[in-house]
Design an enzyme around this catalytic site. Structure first.
Site, PDB file in Angstrom:
ATOM      1  N   LYS A  13       8.862  -6.527   3.056  1.00 58.05           N
ATOM      2  CA  LYS A  13      10.173  -6.108   3.569  1.00 58.05           C
ATOM      3  C   LYS A  13      11.236  -7.190   3.359  1.00 58.05           C
ATOM      4  CE  LYS A  13       8.746  -5.369   7.838  1.00 58.05           C
ATOM      5  NZ  LYS A  13       7.339  -5.792   7.719  1.00 58.05           N
ATOM      6  N   ARG A  88      10.457  -2.498  16.488  1.00 57.93           N
ATOM      7  CA  ARG A  88       9.018  -2.646  16.327  1.00 57.93           C
ATOM      8  C   ARG A  88       8.253  -1.887  17.403  1.00 57.93           C
ATOM      9  NH1 ARG A  88       8.982  -7.696  13.299  1.00 57.93           N
ATOM     10  NH2 ARG A  88       6.907  -8.372  12.744  1.00 57.93           N
ATOM     11  N   ARG A 122       1.459 -16.457   1.321  1.00 53.85           N
ATOM     12  CA  ARG A 122       2.906 -16.551   1.506  1.00 53.85           C
ATOM     13  C   ARG A 122       3.325 -17.955   1.944  1.00 53.85           C
ATOM     14  NH1 ARG A 122       6.145 -12.293   5.097  1.00 53.85           N
ATOM     15  NH2 ARG A 122       5.018 -13.181   6.871  1.00 53.85           N
ATOM     16  N   ARG A 155       3.783 -20.279   7.425  1.00 48.96           N
ATOM     17  CA  ARG A 155       4.047 -19.857   8.798  1.00 48.96           C
ATOM     18  C   ARG A 155       2.760 -19.907   9.613  1.00 48.96           C
ATOM     19  NH1 ARG A 155       7.472 -14.294   8.393  1.00 48.96           N
ATOM     20  NH2 ARG A 155       6.132 -13.876  10.195  1.00 48.96           N
ATOM     21  N   ARG A 166      -1.490  -9.571  14.195  1.00 41.55           N
ATOM     22  CA  ARG A 166      -0.249  -8.889  13.841  1.00 41.55           C
ATOM     23  C   ARG A 166      -0.524  -7.483  13.312  1.00 41.55           C
ATOM     24  NH1 ARG A 166       1.891 -12.879   9.800  1.00 41.55           N
ATOM     25  NH2 ARG A 166       3.807 -11.662   9.667  1.00 41.55           N
TER      26      ARG A 166
HETATM   27  P1  AMP Z   1       8.420 -11.100  11.152  1.00 41.29           P
HETATM   28  O1  AMP Z   1       9.089 -12.239  10.469  1.00 41.29           O
HETATM   29  O2  AMP Z   1       9.219  -9.826  11.111  1.00 41.29           O
HETATM   30  O3  AMP Z   1       6.993 -10.898  10.700  1.00 41.29           O
HETATM   31  O4  AMP Z   1       8.363 -11.477  12.712  1.00 41.29           O
HETATM   32  C1  AMP Z   1       7.630 -12.622  13.145  1.00 41.29           C
HETATM   33  C2  AMP Z   1       7.366 -12.551  14.631  1.00 41.29           C
HETATM   34  O5  AMP Z   1       8.610 -12.512  15.354  1.00 41.29           O
HETATM   35  C3  AMP Z   1       6.606 -11.333  15.109  1.00 41.29           C
HETATM   36  O6  AMP Z   1       5.202 -11.459  14.931  1.00 41.29           O
HETATM   37  C4  AMP Z   1       7.011 -11.308  16.587  1.00 41.29           C
HETATM   38  O7  AMP Z   1       6.348 -12.320  17.318  1.00 41.29           O
HETATM   39  C5  AMP Z   1       8.476 -11.698  16.509  1.00 41.29           C
HETATM   40  N1  AMP Z   1       9.328 -10.498  16.317  1.00 41.29           N
HETATM   41  C6  AMP Z   1      10.095 -10.216  15.228  1.00 41.29           C
HETATM   42  N2  AMP Z   1      10.743  -9.045  15.387  1.00 41.29           N
HETATM   43  C7  AMP Z   1      10.377  -8.580  16.604  1.00 41.29           C
HETATM   44  C8  AMP Z   1      10.682  -7.398  17.342  1.00 41.29           C
HETATM   45  N3  AMP Z   1      11.489  -6.450  16.847  1.00 41.29           N
HETATM   46  N4  AMP Z   1      10.111  -7.258  18.572  1.00 41.29           N
HETATM   47  C9  AMP Z   1       9.312  -8.188  19.085  1.00 41.29           C
HETATM   48  N5  AMP Z   1       8.949  -9.311  18.437  1.00 41.29           N
HETATM   49  C10 AMP Z   1       9.474  -9.514  17.209  1.00 41.29           C
END
Ligand code: AMP
Length: 209
Positions: A13, A88, A122, A155, A166
């Site tokens: 994404k 989410r 990644r 990360r 996740r």
């Molecule tokens: P991402 O970079 O989108 O994979 O997000 C990394 C982490 O940020 C996730 O595993 C959550 O811990 C937190 N996070 C990101 N977006 C959200 C969301 N919409 N709701 C809750 N936690 C989020």
């Protein structure tokens, strides 16, 4: 155009969003990037969410919804946006519906096996958030971002235990959004398995852009 990018972690994404910004000239709003920037800055929000992000769990809906509401009120988001990583959960999607009207939801579809390969390799720029991959898309100089010279790192949540967590969280809390938006007639499916250029081409085709 107001877009949501939906799909499991590792579906690409963020990579696609970076390409779509050039095509559509609208901002890429990634809640994950906002949280990581807050953690790097050691702001109160960053201190609150660091352990949650490292574990692969979700930040609470209230905090996340307030953050996005504030971000979407800014001038650059008025003509459109790409929301990546939000909503989410169903409560987040319902809240979003009260302060913005989404045009399309693009669902990037990929099986778990593809996700594990992508996330394990990644690497991310600490400064600008650009994604690299140790096999498919290496930085020219190891550990250094091609775009801004920032440090490229792994990360914490791209380590195996957090990846599994996740995926679990995605299946339980986020995947129901596919039917939620399909029922509203907003969903477009894109096969996220091929290489980036092909996914971009499919994305352009389904959106007619
Ligand atoms: P991402 O970079 O989108 O994979 O997000 C990394 C982490 O940020 C996730 O595993 C959550 O811990 C937190 N996070 C990101 N977006 C959200 C969301 N919409 N709701 C809750 N936690 C989020």
């Amino acid at each position: 155009m107001k877009l949501i990018f939906l799909g499991p972690p590792g579906a690409g994404k963020g990579t696609l969003a970076a390409k779509a910004v050039d095509i559509l000239k609208i901002p890429h709003i990634s809640t994950g990037n906002i949280f990581r920037a807050a953690i790097a800055a050691e702001s109160p929000l960053g201190l609150k969410v660091k352990a949650i992000l490292d574990s692969g769990k979700l930040v609470d809906d209230g905090t996340t919804i307030d953050l996005v509401k504030e971000r979407l009120a800014q001038a650059d988001a008025q003509k459109g946006y790409i929301l990546d990583g939000f909503p989410r959960t169903i409560p987040q999607a319902e809240a979003l519906g009260t302060f913005s009207t989404v045009d399309r939801v693009v669902n990037f579809d990929i099986p778990d096996s593809g996700v594990v390969d992508r996330l394990g390799g990644r690497r991310v720029c600490r400064k600008c958030g650009h994604n690299f991959h140790i096999i498919f898309d290496k930085p020219k100089t190891e550990g250094v971002c091609d775009h801004c010279g920032g440090e490229v790192y792994t990360r914490e949540d791209d380590r195996p235990v957090a990846i599994q967590k996740r995926l679990e969280v995605y299946r339980a809390q986020t995947a129901p959004l596919i039917e939620f938006y399909r029922n509203k007639g907003l969903l477009l499916d894109v096969d996220a398995r091929p290489a980036v250029d092909e996914v971009v081409a499919n994305f352009r085709k389904v959106l007619a852009v």
